[in-house]
Design a protein around this motif. Structure first.
Motif, short mmCIF file in Angstrom:
data_model
loop_
_atom_site.label_atom_id
_atom_site.label_comp_id
_atom_site.label_asym_id
_atom_site.label_seq_id
_atom_site.Cartn_x
_atom_site.Cartn_y
_atom_site.Cartn_z
N GLY A 192 -16.57 -4.72 -13.39
CA GLY A 192 -17.57 -4.20 -12.46
C GLY A 192 -18.92 -4.82 -12.75
N PHE A 193 -19.72 -4.99 -11.72
CA PHE A 193 -21.06 -5.57 -11.83
C PHE A 193 -22.02 -4.42 -12.11
N VAL A 194 -22.51 -4.31 -13.35
CA VAL A 194 -23.34 -3.19 -13.78
C VAL A 194 -24.81 -3.55 -13.62
N ILE A 195 -25.58 -2.66 -12.99
CA ILE A 195 -27.02 -2.90 -12.80
C ILE A 195 -27.79 -1.62 -13.14
N ARG A 196 -29.09 -1.79 -13.39
CA ARG A 196 -29.97 -0.64 -13.58
C ARG A 196 -31.00 -0.62 -12.45
N PHE A 197 -31.12 0.53 -11.77
CA PHE A 197 -32.12 0.69 -10.74
C PHE A 197 -33.48 1.01 -11.37
N SER A 198 -33.62 2.23 -11.90
CA SER A 198 -34.86 2.69 -12.51
C SER A 198 -34.55 3.93 -13.31
N ASN A 199 -35.46 4.28 -14.25
CA ASN A 199 -35.23 5.41 -15.13
C ASN A 199 -33.79 5.36 -15.65
N ALA A 200 -33.05 6.45 -15.53
CA ALA A 200 -31.66 6.43 -16.03
C ALA A 200 -30.67 6.37 -14.88
N LYS A 201 -31.02 5.65 -13.83
CA LYS A 201 -30.16 5.48 -12.66
C LYS A 201 -29.57 4.08 -12.68
N PHE A 202 -28.24 4.02 -12.75
CA PHE A 202 -27.51 2.76 -12.82
C PHE A 202 -26.52 2.69 -11.66
N ALA A 203 -25.96 1.51 -11.46
CA ALA A 203 -24.91 1.35 -10.44
C ALA A 203 -23.87 0.37 -10.94
N ILE A 204 -22.66 0.53 -10.43
CA ILE A 204 -21.56 -0.37 -10.74
C ILE A 204 -20.94 -0.81 -9.42
N LEU A 205 -20.83 -2.10 -9.22
CA LEU A 205 -20.20 -2.64 -8.01
C LEU A 205 -18.79 -3.10 -8.37
N ILE A 206 -17.80 -2.52 -7.71
CA ILE A 206 -16.40 -2.89 -7.92
C ILE A 206 -15.96 -3.79 -6.78
N GLU A 207 -15.43 -4.95 -7.11
CA GLU A 207 -15.00 -5.92 -6.10
C GLU A 207 -13.47 -6.01 -6.11
N ASP A 208 -12.87 -5.60 -5.03
CA ASP A 208 -11.41 -5.54 -4.91
C ASP A 208 -10.87 -6.84 -4.33
N TYR A 209 -10.73 -7.84 -5.20
CA TYR A 209 -10.22 -9.14 -4.74
C TYR A 209 -8.72 -9.07 -4.44
N GLU A 210 -8.03 -8.08 -5.01
CA GLU A 210 -6.58 -7.96 -4.77
C GLU A 210 -6.28 -7.38 -3.40
N GLN A 211 -7.32 -6.80 -2.76
CA GLN A 211 -7.15 -6.15 -1.46
C GLN A 211 -6.02 -5.11 -1.52
N LEU A 212 -6.18 -4.17 -2.46
CA LEU A 212 -5.17 -3.14 -2.70
C LEU A 212 -5.04 -2.21 -1.50
N PRO A 213 -3.87 -1.62 -1.31
CA PRO A 213 -3.74 -0.58 -0.29
C PRO A 213 -4.74 0.55 -0.57
N GLU A 214 -5.19 1.21 0.49
CA GLU A 214 -6.28 2.17 0.36
C GLU A 214 -5.98 3.29 -0.64
N ASP A 215 -4.72 3.82 -0.63
CA ASP A 215 -4.40 4.92 -1.53
C ASP A 215 -4.40 4.48 -2.99
N ILE A 216 -3.93 3.26 -3.26
CA ILE A 216 -3.91 2.75 -4.63
C ILE A 216 -5.34 2.46 -5.10
N LEU A 217 -6.15 1.89 -4.21
CA LEU A 217 -7.54 1.61 -4.55
C LEU A 217 -8.28 2.92 -4.87
N TYR A 218 -8.00 3.96 -4.09
CA TYR A 218 -8.66 5.26 -4.32
C TYR A 218 -8.29 5.80 -5.70
N LYS A 219 -7.02 5.71 -6.06
CA LYS A 219 -6.59 6.21 -7.37
C LYS A 219 -7.23 5.41 -8.50
N ARG A 220 -7.37 4.10 -8.29
CA ARG A 220 -8.00 3.26 -9.32
C ARG A 220 -9.46 3.67 -9.52
N ILE A 221 -10.17 3.92 -8.41
CA ILE A 221 -11.57 4.34 -8.51
C ILE A 221 -11.66 5.70 -9.20
#
Length: 549
Positions: free
Chosen positions: A185-214
């Motif tokens: 995941g691409f980890v970033i910091r916005f401000s203070n103690a607020k962060f974000a993680i960007l998950i890139e699904d290159y496998e193009q998983l089926p929606e239900d499997i992707l949901y379980k992974r998240i």
């Protein structure tokens, strides 16, 4: 050339054929700009390098031709991009041992993608990354998931220890997040103690499997973040985290929609004060779509002056004399219809537009005041709403001085109504700016007093800089209902007299309210009993009629 101390931080060797193509790059290049050698080798240079507008060359071909005939090389400015742009300075010179072989030296001259405390990528980098995935990689947003997480009550670390400990906590938290994601995941910091993680699904998983992974990722985040972060052997710090996630597999039409969805879920988790996550539903709520449309339309509405300023009269309770006006923003969008000011003003703060918006209103009012002066209309003092977040900005005084000089507006015509809509981040700058506002000759009032964030400690801290307290309309609305509400307002009015501050009641709508507020000692009032907020032309007629009568 791999020495990091060298000002030439990276270089490429390229062939100058009909299409200049990269032959090789050094380690500094891959480290500084984030490419692997396989990503850059044999790639047309035009796919990775863009000349800046201020460059002396219009096209890369012009740069190459100049380099072939200029001894010592040619310098220019450009942007090198992978997942986001870097501003770079470029030196290109011909290597004569081999025909058509050049060396391109690059020095990173500006890197606004890195957070200075955690050294993680920042919010700008995240937006650029998403744009890169959409535009360069042709990835659909249904294969991109945004996780936003925030440490609850982070400011208590700064208050309990100090800012150095707070910064160290953020550094270690960033490292922990990177270890949790392990490069997935691409980890970033916005401000203070607020962060974000960007998950890139290159496998193009089926929606239900992707949901379980998240879900598994979020569960892992909650359990791992429950462990304390050790600042030193003697100082462990444990915080709960609120986590919001965009809907996995949902094809958002833009990054803003995804960001709003994740942010909304994070705010929902915040109510629990434990490690908690929520994942957005597949269909965004109607209010989210409306909010997105407002966010998109707001900057253009400001630029094109589609937001109007109306003025609500303020009166002396005893003499019924017109003593002031409050400037209030009104936005009637041709597509969205009437948008309540409490909604779009709050959005300006959420998207960081509050500073420019508050100053835009300030300039509109100053300009209007001068128009009334030229028409010889004797206007009273005008109150302009300014948030504490705006007033604590380091350039606030400089900007309002510029507007005052530009418009020629006398400062004694202006009262700033400050509203604390969020926590104060820079108390010293806020105090300094309030004192300077007073030195400039302007008055200061505290808006919405008695509710929300406006507190006794706030008035106690700043009372020497204040002139007026404004009773919130929610208190005025109840003043005739119970003994408790009457006593509450009575004590606020008495507090104003102790601190030598006048008191104005907002939202006065009935004769009964007016009589009772006068009995309690309130000085001024505004509300529908007297008049709603009016356009500037109607205010001019109101003032003229008052003078005539």
């Amino acid at each position: 050339m791999t020495d990091k101390t060298n000002t030439l931080l990276a270089f490429l060797t390229i062939y100058n054929g009909s299409i200049p193509t990269v032959k090789a790059c050094n380690d500094n290049f891959t480290e500084m700009l984030g490419f692997s050698e396989s990503q850059i080798k044999h790639v047309p240079l035009a796919d990775k390098l863009v000349l800046c507008e201020e460059s002396s060359f219009l096209h890369l071909d012009d740069l190459f031709r100049s380099a072939m005939t200029t001894s010592g090389g040619v310098f220019t400015s450009a942007k090198m991009f992978n997942s986001f742009h870097y501003a770079v300075s470029v030196k290109l010179h011909c290597v004569h041992e081999e025909n058509d072989l050049f060396t391109l030296y690059l020095s990173v001259s500006e890197n606004k993608s890195v957070d200075p405390i955690s050294t993680l990528p920042n919010g700008w980098a995240l937006t650029s990354r998403v744009n890169y995935l959409i535009n360069q990689q042709k990835m659909s947003l249904k294969n991109v998931i945004l996780i936003i997480l925030e440490a609850d009550n982070f400011s208590t670390i700064n208050y309990r220890y100090d800012y150095a400990i707070g910064d160290q906590y953020l550094i270690l938290l960033g490292e922990r997040l990177q270890n949790i994601m392990k490069g997935f995941g691409f980890v970033i910091r916005f401000s203070n103690a607020k962060f974000a993680i960007l998950i890139e699904d290159y496998e193009q998983l089926p929606e239900d499997i992707l949901y379980k992974r998240i879900e598994l990722i979020c569960q892992n985040l909650c359990s791992t973040l429950a462990e304390p972060i050790w600042i030193s052997d003697q100082l462990p710090i444990t915080k709960s985290f609120s986590i919001g996630v965009s809907s996995p597999g949902y094809d958002y039409n833009c990054y803003h929609s995804m960001d709003i969805a994740a942010e909304t879920e994070k705010e929902k988790a915040k109510k629990y004060s434990i490690n908690k996550y929520f994942i957005a539903s597949a269909e965004p709520a109607e209010e989210l779509l409306t909010r997105k449309l407002i966010i998109e339309a707001l900057p253009e509405a400001i630029i094109k002056h589609q937001i109007e300023v109306h003025y609500q009269p303020q009166y002396d309770m005893k003499s019924r004399e017109l003593t002031g006006l409050e400037a209030l923003s009104r936005w009637n969008d041709e597509n969205l219809g009437f948008i309540p000011p409490n909604i779009f003003v709050a959005i300006t703060e959420d998207i960081g537009l509050h500073f420019e918006f508050d100053l835009w209103v300030f300039e509109k009012v100053c300009t209007q005041l001068m128009d009334w002066q030229y028409q010889e209309i004797q206007v009273p003092r005008v109150a302009i709403n300014i948030s504490f977040k705006t007033m604590e900005m380091t350039t606030f005084i400089e900007r309002i001085k510029y507007i005052l000089n530009k418009t020629g507006c006398p400062t004694h015509f202006i009262e700033l109504e400050v509203t604390e809509t969020s926590s104060i981040n820079n108390t010293k700058m806020l105090v300094d700016n309030m004192l300077k506002v007073k030195e400039l000759g302007m008055h200061i009032a505290v808006d919405d007093f008695g509710t929300g964030y406006s507190s006794l400690s706030l008035v106690r801290t700043f009372h020497l800089s204040l002139d007026k307290l404004k009773l919130d309309r929610s208190l005025v609305d109840k003043v005739c209902h119970t003994e408790l509400d009457r006593n509450f307002i009575k004590h606020i009015i008495e507090l104003g007299k102790i601190l030598n501050l006048s008191v104005l009641a907002e939202g006065v709508e009935t004769q009964e309210q007016l009589d009772l507020l006068m009995e309690l000692g309130c000085d001024y009032a505004q509300g529908y009993y007297f008049s709603k907020a009016l356009p500037s032309d109607d205010i001019a007629r109101l003032i003229e009629n008052n003078h005539t009568s």
